[in-house]
Design a protein around this motif. Structure first.
Motif, PDB file in Angstrom:
ATOM      1  N   ASP A 134      98.434  65.096 -32.033  1.00  0.00           N
ATOM      2  CA  ASP A 134      99.168  65.863 -33.186  1.00  0.00           C
ATOM      3  C   ASP A 134      98.280  66.058 -34.079  1.00  0.00           C
ATOM      4  N   VAL A 135      97.887  67.292 -34.320  1.00  0.00           N
ATOM      5  CA  VAL A 135      96.581  67.828 -35.222  1.00  0.00           C
ATOM      6  C   VAL A 135      97.284  68.249 -36.522  1.00  0.00           C
ATOM      7  N   GLY A 136      96.845  67.876 -37.645  1.00  0.00           N
ATOM      8  CA  GLY A 136      97.529  68.120 -38.731  1.00  0.00           C
ATOM      9  C   GLY A 136      98.827  67.448 -38.977  1.00  0.00           C
ATOM     10  N   ALA A 137      98.697  66.099 -38.711  1.00  0.00           N
ATOM     11  CA  ALA A 137     100.219  65.437 -38.674  1.00  0.00           C
ATOM     12  C   ALA A 137     100.796  65.120 -39.825  1.00  0.00           C
ATOM     13  N   ALA A 138      99.934  65.381 -40.958  1.00  0.00           N
ATOM     14  CA  ALA A 138     100.689  65.060 -42.430  1.00  0.00           C
ATOM     15  C   ALA A 138     101.294  63.623 -42.397  1.00  0.00           C
ATOM     16  N   SER A 139     102.484  63.468 -43.003  1.00  0.00           N
ATOM     17  CA  SER A 139     103.303  62.487 -43.148  1.00  0.00           C
ATOM     18  C   SER A 139     104.098  61.778 -41.994  1.00  0.00           C
TER      19      SER A 139
ATOM     20  N   THR B  46      98.503  60.326 -30.962  1.00  0.00           N
ATOM     21  CA  THR B  46      97.029  60.061 -31.966  1.00  0.00           C
ATOM     22  C   THR B  46      97.227  61.282 -32.901  1.00  0.00           C
ATOM     23  N   ALA B  47      97.410  60.819 -34.070  1.00  0.00           N
ATOM     24  CA  ALA B  47      97.707  61.720 -35.116  1.00  0.00           C
ATOM     25  C   ALA B  47      96.503  62.060 -35.859  1.00  0.00           C
ATOM     26  N   VAL B  48      95.830  63.379 -36.074  1.00  0.00           N
ATOM     27  CA  VAL B  48      94.675  63.730 -36.685  1.00  0.00           C
ATOM     28  C   VAL B  48      95.327  64.346 -38.174  1.00  0.00           C
TER      29      VAL B  48
ATOM     30  N   VAL C 242      98.066  60.018 -44.759  1.00  0.00           N
ATOM     31  CA  VAL C 242      98.100  59.240 -44.099  1.00  0.00           C
ATOM     32  C   VAL C 242      98.658  57.745 -44.245  1.00  0.00           C
ATOM     33  N   ARG C 243      98.532  57.449 -45.836  1.00  0.00           N
ATOM     34  CA  ARG C 243      99.406  56.247 -46.080  1.00  0.00           C
ATOM     35  C   ARG C 243     100.771  56.560 -45.794  1.00  0.00           C
ATOM     36  N   LEU C 244     101.340  57.553 -46.171  1.00  0.00           N
ATOM     37  CA  LEU C 244     102.714  57.935 -45.950  1.00  0.00           C
ATOM     38  C   LEU C 244     103.238  57.964 -44.357  1.00  0.00           C
TER      39      LEU C 244
ATOM     40  N   GLU D 267      98.247  55.933 -33.003  1.00  0.00           N
ATOM     41  CA  GLU D 267      96.649  55.665 -33.383  1.00  0.00           C
ATOM     42  C   GLU D 267      96.557  57.186 -34.534  1.00  0.00           C
ATOM     43  N   ILE D 268      95.876  56.862 -35.616  1.00  0.00           N
ATOM     44  CA  ILE D 268      95.437  57.374 -36.635  1.00  0.00           C
ATOM     45  C   ILE D 268      93.927  58.138 -36.590  1.00  0.00           C
ATOM     46  N   ALA D 269      93.564  59.462 -36.388  1.00  0.00           N
ATOM     47  CA  ALA D 269      92.061  59.821 -36.525  1.00  0.00           C
ATOM     48  C   ALA D 269      91.915  60.389 -38.119  1.00  0.00           C
ATOM     49  N   ALA D 270      91.623  59.681 -39.042  1.00  0.00           N
ATOM     50  CA  ALA D 270      91.669  60.156 -40.399  1.00  0.00           C
ATOM     51  C   ALA D 270      90.441  60.982 -40.892  1.00  0.00           C
TER      52      ALA D 270
END
Length: 294
Positions: free
Chosen positions: A77-82, A97-99, A106-108, A122-125
């Motif tokens: 998910d590219v540009g996953a926002a909250s 995998t959230a970009v 990212v916190r939200l 998984e988060i790619a920040a």
């Protein structure tokens, strides 16, 4: 007319437009990957409101109608926002995998996923533009790459990078026309003396035509949608700052005073109702099974 059949002509036209947009953003001091930092909370509330959840379900339902089965899927998910789409996809049984490069979002995202009891995240920040997909082992690694209204789509090379990560499907949504914004229509004449001119969004046309010329199989849909949101004076002022700067205007103290004065006079309750709308395009590229579904 031969130019209409030349993919290189369309690629160059899209690149030139993307370069122009990025130059305007740079001049205005806008960093697209961090543009939502200051309004992350407001965006999150809108995304997970009743109206926002219905919109999410309509889009995921459309994908399911095209044969996408989220259960057991690996998704980028590219540009996953909250997590407006990430969380429902996790709830449907996908591994996502959230970009997302914005720290507040990212916190939200983490909080929303935890609140939903969803696992498999998984988060790619980092900005997608800065990610080396080969180095990360992302080439052909995901059943679905999902990109909804994300500023990474500035030219065809960005689309190729997205497609390179997909094994079966790639979903891309973009504005199909410039939409209305009720508060901008009030503020623009106030600070410029001219009515707000609504321009075209050409990116959806570039995307569809290049997919066609390059032989991809895809489903597409263009809808007309609108939404209402309620902002505080401070949130409305911040939104107008971003919008005016995005159109190349310098927002100095005088402009801010004019905006603040209008908000106080027109919305004495301190709550500003804003209507936004327009046409939006959705494309599902099929990289595996290309047959029509009933």
């Amino acid at each position: 007319m031969k130019e209409l059949d030349d993919a290189k002509v369309w690629e160059q036209a899209w690149k030139e437009r993307g370069d122009l947009v990025r130059a305007k953003q740079e001049k205005a001091g806008i960093q697209p990957s961090r543009a939502f930092d200051d309004k992350a909370e407001t965006f999150d509330q809108s995304s997970f409101s009743e109206e926002g959840r219905r919109r999410t379900e309509r889009i995921l339902g459309w994908l399911e109608g095209q044969g996408v089965d989220f259960k057991g899927m690996s998704i980028l998910d590219v540009g996953a926002a909250s997590g407006v789409f990430t969380v429902p996809m996790l709830e449907r049984g996908a591994a996502v995998t959230a970009v997302e490069p914005s720290p507040p979002l990212v916190r939200l995202l983490r909080e929303n996923a935890a609140r939903a009891g969803a696992s498999g995240l998984e988060i790619a920040a980092a900005p997608f533009e800065e990610i080396d997909v080969r180095e990360r082992g992302w080439e052909g690694a995901f059943d679905l790459v999902f990109v909804s209204m994300c500023p990474v789509l500035h030219d065809w090379s960005a689309v190729e990078k997205i497609l390179s990560c997909a094994r079966h499907y790639a979903y891309i949504s973009l504005p199909a026309s410039a939409g209305g914004h009720s508060l901008a229509e009030e503020i623009w004449p106030l600070v410029t003396g001219e009515p707000l001119q609504v321009g075209l969004h050409r990116e959806m046309g570039f995307l569809q035509h290049l997919l066609y010329l390059k032989g991809y199989a895809y489903h597409s849909l263009v809808t007309r949608e609108s939404k209402m949101s309620e902002l505080s004076w401070g949130e409305a002022l911040q939104e107008m700052r971003s919008l005016l700067r995005g159109r190349g205007m310098t927002v100095d103290d005088e402009v801010e005073r004019a905006i603040a004065g209008h908000l106080e006079k027109a919305y004495p309750s301190g709550r500003v109702r804003v209507r936004q709308g327009g046409r939006f395009g959705k494309v599902l590229v099929q990289l595996g099974d290309e047959s029509m579904r009933a």
